[in-house]
Design a protein around this motif. Sequence first.
Motif, PDB file in Angstrom:
ATOM      1  N   UNK A 133      -3.730   4.879  -4.140  1.00  0.00           N
ATOM      2  CA  UNK A 133      -2.770   3.772  -4.050  1.00  0.00           C
ATOM      3  C   UNK A 133      -2.945   3.055  -2.718  1.00  0.00           C
ATOM      4  N   UNK A 134      -3.024   3.845  -1.651  1.00  0.00           N
ATOM      5  CA  UNK A 134      -3.150   3.256  -0.328  1.00  0.00           C
ATOM      6  C   UNK A 134      -4.459   2.472  -0.193  1.00  0.00           C
ATOM      7  N   UNK A 135      -5.512   3.025  -0.756  1.00  0.00           N
ATOM      8  CA  UNK A 135      -6.803   2.333  -0.684  1.00  0.00           C
ATOM      9  C   UNK A 135      -6.721   1.005  -1.426  1.00  0.00           C
ATOM     10  N   UNK A 136      -6.098   1.025  -2.598  1.00  0.00           N
ATOM     11  CA  UNK A 136      -5.954  -0.201  -3.373  1.00  0.00           C
ATOM     12  C   UNK A 136      -5.167  -1.236  -2.567  1.00  0.00           C
ATOM     13  N   UNK A 137      -4.081  -0.793  -1.928  1.00  0.00           N
ATOM     14  CA  UNK A 137      -3.279  -1.722  -1.123  1.00  0.00           C
ATOM     15  C   UNK A 137      -4.111  -2.300   0.024  1.00  0.00           C
ATOM     16  N   UNK A 138      -4.866  -1.442   0.687  1.00  0.00           N
ATOM     17  CA  UNK A 138      -5.721  -1.906   1.780  1.00  0.00           C
ATOM     18  C   UNK A 138      -6.706  -2.959   1.283  1.00  0.00           C
ATOM     19  N   UNK A 197       6.219  -3.632  -2.213  1.00  0.00           N
ATOM     20  CA  UNK A 197       6.846  -2.557  -2.977  1.00  0.00           C
ATOM     21  C   UNK A 197       6.471  -2.661  -4.454  1.00  0.00           C
ATOM     22  N   UNK A 198       6.474  -3.879  -4.937  1.00  0.00           N
ATOM     23  CA  UNK A 198       6.149  -4.103  -6.337  1.00  0.00           C
ATOM     24  C   UNK A 198       4.680  -3.759  -6.604  1.00  0.00           C
ATOM     25  N   UNK A 199       3.795  -4.218  -5.720  1.00  0.00           N
ATOM     26  CA  UNK A 199       2.364  -3.934  -5.915  1.00  0.00           C
ATOM     27  C   UNK A 199       2.118  -2.430  -5.845  1.00  0.00           C
ATOM     28  N   UNK A 200       2.788  -1.820  -4.902  1.00  0.00           N
ATOM     29  CA  UNK A 200       2.623  -0.374  -4.753  1.00  0.00           C
ATOM     30  C   UNK A 200       3.080   0.354  -6.016  1.00  0.00           C
ATOM     31  N   UNK A 201       4.213  -0.080  -6.535  1.00  0.00           N
ATOM     32  CA  UNK A 201       4.746   0.556  -7.736  1.00  0.00           C
ATOM     33  C   UNK A 201       3.762   0.391  -8.896  1.00  0.00           C
ATOM     34  N   UNK A 202       3.200  -0.799  -8.998  1.00  0.00           N
ATOM     35  CA  UNK A 202       2.226  -1.027 -10.065  1.00  0.00           C
ATOM     36  C   UNK A 202       1.007  -0.121  -9.880  1.00  0.00           C
ATOM     37  N   UNK A 203       0.554  -0.050  -8.626  1.00  0.00           N
ATOM     38  CA  UNK A 203      -0.626   0.791  -8.350  1.00  0.00           C
ATOM     39  C   UNK A 203      -0.329   2.239  -8.727  1.00  0.00           C
ATOM     40  N   UNK A 204       0.873   2.692  -8.379  1.00  0.00           N
ATOM     41  CA  UNK A 204       1.228   4.076  -8.690  1.00  0.00           C
ATOM     42  C   UNK A 204       1.225   4.331 -10.195  1.00  0.00           C
ATOM     43  N   UNK A 205       1.692   3.330 -10.916  1.00  0.00           N
ATOM     44  CA  UNK A 205       1.714   3.457 -12.383  1.00  0.00           C
ATOM     45  C   UNK A 205       0.311   3.351 -12.970  1.00  0.00           C
ATOM     46  N   UNK A 217      -7.877   4.091 -14.123  1.00  0.00           N
ATOM     47  CA  UNK A 217      -8.389   2.908 -13.427  1.00  0.00           C
ATOM     48  C   UNK A 217      -8.693   3.269 -11.969  1.00  0.00           C
ATOM     49  N   UNK A 218      -9.727   2.653 -11.408  1.00  0.00           N
ATOM     50  CA  UNK A 218     -10.041   2.924 -10.012  1.00  0.00           C
ATOM     51  C   UNK A 218      -9.393   1.861  -9.139  1.00  0.00           C
ATOM     52  N   UNK A 219      -9.196   2.164  -7.860  1.00  0.00           N
ATOM     53  CA  UNK A 219      -8.618   1.159  -6.957  1.00  0.00           C
ATOM     54  C   UNK A 219      -9.409  -0.152  -6.980  1.00  0.00           C
ATOM     55  N   UNK A 220     -10.738  -0.045  -7.090  1.00  0.00           N
ATOM     56  CA  UNK A 220     -11.547  -1.262  -7.084  1.00  0.00           C
ATOM     57  C   UNK A 220     -11.258  -2.131  -8.300  1.00  0.00           C
TER      58      UNK A 220
END
Lengths: 668, 335
Positions: free
Chosen positions: B277-282, B300-308, B314-317
């Motif tokens: 999740x953190x990598x995706x956010x970065x 917060x919203x993007x993070x929540x989506x990434x967590x889901x 799916x990969x962060x990339x």
Amino acid sequence: MAPSGKHERDKPWIMRTYAGHSTAAASNELYRTNLAQGQTGLSVAFDLPTQTGYDPDDPLARGEVGKVGVPISHLGDMRALFEGIPLDQMNTSMTINATAAWLLSLYIAVAEDQNADRAALRGTTQNDIIKEYLSRGTHIFPPAASMRLTTDLITYTVTEVPKWNPINICSYHLQEAGATPTQELAYALVTAIGVLDAVKATGRIPESEFGNVVGRMSFFVNAGIRFVEELCKMRAFVELWDRVARERYGVTDPKQRRFRYGVQVNSLGLTEQQPENNIIRIVLEMLAVTLSKDARARAVQLPAWNEALGLPRPWDQQWSLRAQQILALETDLLEYADLFKGSKVVHAQTQHLVESAWAEVQEVLGRGGAVEAVETGYIKQKLVESNAARLRAIESGEQVVVGVNAYTEGAPSPLIENLDEAILTVDPDIEKKEIEALEQWRADRDASAVANAIAELKRVARSDENIMPASIAAAHAGVTTGEWANTLRAVWGEYRAPTGVAGATVKASRSGAAAEVVDRLRKRLGELEVRMGRRPKLLVGKPGLDGHSNGAEQIAIKARDVGFDVVYEGIRVSPEQIVASALEEGVHLIGLSILSGSHLALVPEIVERLREAGLSDIPVVVGGIIPEADTERLRREGVAAVYTPKDFELDHIMSDLIDLVDRQHAAE
Amino acid sequence: MPPSDPANDADRVRRADKAAVSRALNLVEDKRADAQDRVAALLASLKSAPKAIGGHRVGLTGPPGVGKSTLTSAVARAVRARGRTMGVVAVDPSSIVSGGSLLGDRARMSFDPSDAGLFVRSLATAGEVGGLAYAANSAVRVLAAAYDVVLIETTGVGQSEIDIVHVADTVVLVIQPGSGDVLQFLKAGIMEIPDVLVVNKADQEELARRAVADLRGALHTAQAVGVSGREDGDWETPILATSATEGTGIEELIDAVDAHRKHLEPTLKARRHRGEVQWMLDLFMRKHGEHGVSTLHGLTEIKARAERELDDGETPLSLCERLSREYVAKLCQTS
């Protein structure tokens, strides 16, 4: 002293020629010829496998046997080397470090076979491991184990071989690695302090006899072309060493505080272009170490005029010896007292060096001393930076080098009309013959005596007993150089020293034109990165046993400064390692640096291995002391470019390298 | 080396074919736009590799000059001697002026070039100030699919080890006797507490003993002021002394790292997920900055989506690519 300032003629210094090649028998013949020519001592050059503790049949020795010196694998070789030369009447200097204790053991064993008295043996073992980590690169073991070997040799000879110089602290190689006079003084002194402190810490030498140890310390110094400053440097050495001996070690006998040194004058400044000029440089450099009676060298050896071209022939070495003989015997130099006593100019420059060097000595001691400054890479990094500054000054023309960046046009030299004959070539079959002879030696010896000697050596290595008696016993039993070193490797491990390049900072060029060139190169490289998707990556490899890493280091730093990602592996990597690194690192280009003359054996092997690994599309360039004829051969083997000492303009080389990557990318 | 089809290569990467691993690493370093899809596809196909799931990703970090490369070399030899395979990513800084770098880690390592079970790749940070190299996250995932243990070696204190927490299961912080900065950072809570603390150069015995004692004190202070930040509950950070040059303490270090991996077992999946999740956010922040974040309704919203959504294979990339397309689509709507 007579009113004229004249006095009875001094005894000339010891004149030597650094020599040894091919085989023990061939070198013996050379020594006998040199002695007949009026040479007064021997200076033995060992080949790299002997210096780094490998037998000729070790895979790492491939291409190196008999190249830069003589291979000595066992007692039989050492005996052949001194055949007909009585050791109790000879003064022998051995350039040997990591394996010094072993080579001295072999020497003592031969002397014992000759029924010579140990106490009569005279000579020097270089035995200075610190500068190996910093410059010369023939170290084997981690610093603590190396210092133990060093102190074992010293404490043994001080009592058993009292006329021997157990160590020759080398500032020579520091200058070759780029040291300024201040650095040369400072780092030699901290090395000596490190060794003496370590000897003291063994507790083997009673306080009252410690002056003997200090008195046996000798130095091996360099002399560069700025000969006035170099002359002052020698005077500064005398003053500083006296201070160290008196203040740090409380030595009261002035004789034991004397700075005793031998010299090899500068090889770094010898040029491939107009090589005949080198004999003039050599003579001027010799003046720096001989003119001051109060700071005169005890032994001098001069390089040959054609060193930058390849291995010198006997005649080339003889020419250098004649220069010494003319100065010592023909001129009136030795009839006078010290020529510079009372000179304000010489005094002022000497004091300047004394003060700046002393400040740097304190700096290193403050960082924990020489060994610690090796392990952290502090000294190495300083040397790499100085050398980069030196090369930049030559490239920009700030520092004039006649025939290189000034007065480059001239009539062709008849001395190098036939270049291939102007150097010595070593018989390529030597390696095979040496291996056969070694196999014979192993077959003929008493296997159980060897096994016992090795077991004893191992036991002593694990204890804190002196390594010398067990080594001498092993020499008599027929143990080989590789076996001796491998036994100790198994106990102490091996060490890869800091390269000093990663942290080296190089001041940007001040002159506008030079800065523009670098900017252009960076721009081209940046554009290439965009097209390729990755930043061009260069692998700088130093195959073989040769540890002279200046060239590789400077290429690595320059390449980083124009924008390459540079993988630098340090010294002594095998062809297999280079190919593995190229594969794992995904590099676009490989640069190899070889100065030992083993390029014809190593480069084709690497090219072949790259092909086998499916990496033949990676261009390979080679730098080193490579004769013209070999250049052609290497190019035929598939090498993209060959650089020799005459290619001093690093910007040109960088431009070529970018071209190569660009062309290769376009071809894909 | 000519580029080749990543899908074909993925299989060879799983089998630790060095040429394929090297090509895959070249690909993840490739910054060209048309390489991104191929990278995402490669990582997606490596994600389910048995080694990637069951293996161990270890971060080794610490200030310059503490002997990390020599330690890495010693650890690699010992890990190989235990019969496990190992991949190393050694990260070095790039020059800010030239963009170039000197990747010197190999110079301090000694290993057998014919060993098929050990792979070392050096990466430059390429201007990622205080962060891991651009490709390091992806490179770790490539090596994780091929080798039992992946070790990421980075330099720095106070910054890059924050990144390393997101890519490594176990973070080892290496210091040498007399590293004042590290102690201060730890005490002040600037630095997260590592999973294993190592005092290298323990051959300087007296100094090393003092350093170990100082570290104990610093850890105590940090815990007292409530800097724990640990989700792995009751793990007690071990403090070890090693000498990479003399080879002492290496086995104990590997044991400690293994013990941490074992301790993590129940929470490992969650920890790795947080890292992804953190990598995706970065990645997304780097590409689109504050504007991108606010356009997609805030962090917060993007993070929540990434967590889901990262849970769904799916990969962060690839998620970042998808979010990028959404962002661009919104930009087009508003303009």
